[in-house]
Structures are given as structure tokens and as C-alpha cells.
Design an enzyme around this catalytic site. Sequence first.
Site, short mmCIF file in Angstrom:
data_model
loop_
_atom_site.label_atom_id
_atom_site.label_comp_id
_atom_site.label_asym_id
_atom_site.label_seq_id
_atom_site.Cartn_x
_atom_site.Cartn_y
_atom_site.Cartn_z
N CYS A 1 2.48 2.72 -0.89
CA CYS A 1 1.47 3.78 -0.88
C CYS A 1 0.41 3.46 -1.94
O CYS A 1 0.77 2.99 -3.01
CB CYS A 1 2.16 5.11 -1.20
N PRO A 2 -0.85 3.64 -1.67
CA PRO A 2 -1.44 4.28 -0.49
C PRO A 2 -1.91 3.31 0.59
O PRO A 2 -2.62 3.70 1.50
CB PRO A 2 -2.63 5.01 -1.10
#
Length: 75
Positions: free
Chosen positions: A14-15
Amino acid sequence: MDSVKVLDAKGLACPMPIVKTKKAMDQINSDEILEIHATDKGAKSDLTAWAKSDGHEIVKSTEEDDVLKFWIKKG
């Protein structure tokens, strides 16, 4: 499920799966489906929230051998 494009986001934290999904979604037309493969467990909640906030629909999601697969229909 007929997707027009498959995005390989495996191994990304992430992200990045969201960033790459957004870029890929910008390249397809409304009502077309993008298939995403991710290994980051957070992708499930992240992609669900992102799709909803951007007006897209997760048509299907599965998990096979630690790979999360999503089919998102562009809104």
C-alpha cells in the site's frame, strides 16, 4: 468475467496497488472491467473503499493461493 485489462499488483505494498489501479482505470472506458491481482492483504479494504468513493463497482473478488483478485467495473 470478461476484463479488458489485467493489472498485476502482486508484491506491491500500500498504496501502490491503488495508485496503479487508478492509472489503469483511467485507460479504460465506462462499463469496462479491470481485473487486478494483488498480494497485499490491505488491498481488499483499500480497493473496496476506493472503488466506492470513485463510483466504480467491484463485481467480483476472490482469493487463490494468497493472491487477491478483483474485477472492478468502471463507473
